[in-house]
Design a protein around this motif. Structure first.
Motif, PDB file in Angstrom:
ATOM      1  N   GLN A   1     100.606   4.722  15.775  1.00 12.60           N
ATOM      2  CA  GLN A   1     101.351   5.970  14.690  1.00 12.60           C
ATOM      3  C   GLN A   1     102.335   5.946  15.649  1.00 12.60           C
ATOM      4  OE1 GLN A   1      98.268   8.199  12.901  1.00 12.60           O
ATOM      5  NE2 GLN A   1      99.299   7.716  11.369  1.00 12.60           N
ATOM      6  N   ALA A   2     102.357   6.587  16.957  1.00 17.46           N
ATOM      7  CA  ALA A   2     103.446   6.733  17.736  1.00 17.46           C
ATOM      8  C   ALA A   2     105.185   5.996  17.481  1.00 17.46           C
ATOM      9  CB  ALA A   2     103.015   7.086  19.407  1.00 17.46           C
ATOM     10  N   ARG A   3     104.684   4.247  17.173  1.00 13.95           N
ATOM     11  CA  ARG A   3     105.611   3.694  17.226  1.00 13.95           C
ATOM     12  C   ARG A   3     105.830   3.114  15.847  1.00 13.95           C
ATOM     13  NH1 ARG A   3     103.201  -0.023  21.046  1.00 13.95           N
ATOM     14  NH2 ARG A   3     105.077  -1.008  20.503  1.00 13.95           N
ATOM     15  N   PHE A   4     105.263   3.428  14.663  1.00 12.96           N
ATOM     16  CA  PHE A   4     105.032   2.686  13.638  1.00 12.96           C
ATOM     17  C   PHE A   4     104.478   3.442  12.801  1.00 12.96           C
ATOM     18  CE2 PHE A   4     103.962  -0.654  16.360  1.00 12.96           C
ATOM     19  CZ  PHE A   4     105.806  -1.600  16.552  1.00 12.96           C
ATOM     20  N   PRO A   5     105.159   4.028  11.306  1.00 16.26           N
ATOM     21  CA  PRO A   5     104.387   3.859  10.646  1.00 16.26           C
ATOM     22  C   PRO A   5     103.142   3.152   9.512  1.00 16.26           C
ATOM     23  CG  PRO A   5     107.063   3.792   9.835  1.00 16.26           C
ATOM     24  CD  PRO A   5     106.710   3.552  10.862  1.00 16.26           C
TER      25      PRO A   5
ATOM     26  N   ASP B   1      99.960   7.291   7.743  1.00 15.99           N
ATOM     27  CA  ASP B   1     101.678   8.048   6.995  1.00 15.99           C
ATOM     28  C   ASP B   1     101.452   8.195   5.503  1.00 15.99           C
ATOM     29  OD1 ASP B   1     102.551   8.994   9.451  1.00 15.99           O
ATOM     30  OD2 ASP B   1     102.082   6.312  10.120  1.00 15.99           O
TER      31      ASP B   1
END
Lengths: 237, 237
Positions: free
Chosen positions: A118-122, A146
Motif C-alpha cells: 500500500q505504500a506504493r500502490f492503491p 483504498d
C-alpha cells in the motif's frame, strides 16, 4: 507494462474462510447441543449451498442479490440438511451466525504484506462479497482498502466481465495497469480476458488440507505470500 | 438513536480546496508567465465553471459524467476566459493540472480526527468527487476511508437522493444509523430528507476569508473540528 494499482480477491486469497467458519460453526453447534456434526463439513456445505445462488444471479435467472443475503439463505438450507429448524433459533442468533463471514481471519502474511504494497500502490478490494461484508472483514483483520469495488458496486458477480471492467474504469487507468491478485485461476483467467495483469498468490490450504493445487496458468506474477509479491513488483509503482 | 457509521462530504469538509488549488494555480501561472492573474480568482472561476456542468448531470440534460471530466472541461473554459489557449499547453501539463484536485491538503484536524473516529466507526466517503479522485486525495492526505461511495458509485450527484440512499443500503444499516458529516447545510438537509443523522462541521475558511457563515439548521451534532465531533459522539459506536 507499469502496474499502477492492485485489485484483490478476498475469500481464500486474503482471508482463510475455511478454518474461520469452522471455528464459529463449532461454537454454534456446541450451543445447540449438536457436537455430532463435523464443523468443517458444515462449513463446506454452507459454501456449497450459496454457490448455485450466485450462479443464478450470473445467468440472469435471478436479479443480483448481495452475497450476505445468499449466505443467509444458504445457512437455512445447511441447517435444514442437518435436521435443525432455522425458525427455532431466533433471528438475533441467525444474524450473528451469518455475520461470522464478517469475522474471517486474514492469512498470516496479510497485514504486513498489504502495508508494504500500500505504500506504493492503491489497493482495491475486488470481491464477490458485498460492500458491508468486505468492509467489516478489513476492520476485523486490521487492514484497510483504498477503495472497495467488486460485485455489489458492479451489481454482478465475478467472473462476469463487469467487475473487472468497472474497476479499470473507476480507477481511470488502462486495463494492463491494474493487476488482479488472486489464489484462484478462474478469477485470474477472467481478469486476463479483460486485459488486466495477473498475480497468482499460492494459498496451499485454500482447497482444504488434503487437496494439492499447483497453478496451471502463466501469470504475470506468482508468489507464495504478499511480501514476495511486493519484492516481485519492485521497480513498479 | 445509535450511530453505526459516518459518511463524509470531502470538498470543503475534509480538504481545503481553495488554498490548495490557488497554490497549484500560482505555480502554473508562473510557469506560463501569467503572474498578472490572481490565483484565488482563477481557483474560484475554475470551480464556478464546473458547477453548471454538475447541474446538467443532475437535471438529466446530460448523462452522469465523472467529476474529473467536468473539472477538465472547466479548466479549458477558465483558461480561455483568461486568454490562454488550452491546446498550446500540451496534454501532459493539462492532465497534471487537472490532477491538482487529487493533491488538495486536508484541514489540520483531519488525520488525527479521522483516526480517532475510525477506531469506533466505519468511515465512508460520500462525495461528488469520482472514485479515483477521492481515493488519491486520501492517499495524498495520509488518511484512509473504510469505503468510498458517493456520486460515481451512485451514478448521480448529491444532493439528489440516490447517493444517500445507496450508502445506507450498501452499509446494511438503517438510515438514522448513518450520520453525514459536512460543512454545507444543503448537503445535510438532503441527507436529513433521506432519514440520515447529521453532523455540521464548522469550517470558517471554506467560504473564503471574508465570508462569515453560521449554521442555520438544527443538526443532530455540531462541532468545530473532528476531535470535538468524536467527543460529541462518545457513547455511540
Amino acid at each position: 507494462m507499469t502496474i499502477k494499482a492492485l485489485a484483490f480477491d478476498i475469500f481464500g486469497t486474503i482471508v482463510d474462510w475455511r478454518s474461520s467458519i469452522a471455528r464459529e460453526v463449532d461454537r454454534f453447534l456446541a450451543e445447540i447441543g449438536r457436537e455430532d456434526v463435523d464443523s468443517f463439513v458444515f462449513a463446506r456445505a454452507w459454501r456449497d449451498f450459496y454457490q448455485p445462488r450466485m450462479a443464478d444471479c450470473r445467468s440472469g435467472a435471478r436479479p443480483y442479490t448481495p452475497l450476505e443475503e445468499l449466505i443467509a439463505e444458504a445457512l437455512d438450507e445447511t441447517l435444514a440438511a442437518n435436521g435443525i429448524a432455522p425458525e427455532g433459533l431466533g433471528l438475533g442468533r441467525r444474524i450473528h451466525f451469518v455475520h461470522a463471514w464478517r469475522r474471517l481471519d486474514p492469512w498470516p502474511d496479510v497485514v504486513e504484506g498489504l502495508c508494504l504494497l500500500q505504500a506504493r500502490f492503491p489497493l482495491v478490494a475486488l470481491s464477490n462479497g458485498n460492500l458491508a461484508l468486505t468492509m467489516h472483514l478489513a476492520r476485523h483483520g486490521g487492514y484497510r482498502w483504498d477503495a472497495i469495488l467488486g460485485a455489489e458496486v458492479a451489481q454482478t458477480y465475478k467472473p462476469l466481465p463487469r467487475p473487472y471492467d468497472q474497476a479499470v474504469d473507476m480507477l481511470s487507468i488502462r486495463p494492463e495497469e491494474l493487476c488482479l491478485v488472486a489464489a484462484h485461476e478462474d478469477d485470474l483467467r477472467a481478469a486476463r480476458m479483460r486485459g488486466l495483469s495477473t498475480a497468482y498468490l499460492h494459498r496451499p490450504l485454500e482447497f482444504g488440507p488434503d487437496e494439492i493445487h499447483l497453478p496451471e496458468g502463466d501469470w504475470s506474477y506468482s508468489a507464495d505470500n504478499l511480501r514476495s509479491l511486493s519484492e516481485e513488483l519492485s521497480g513498479q509503482g
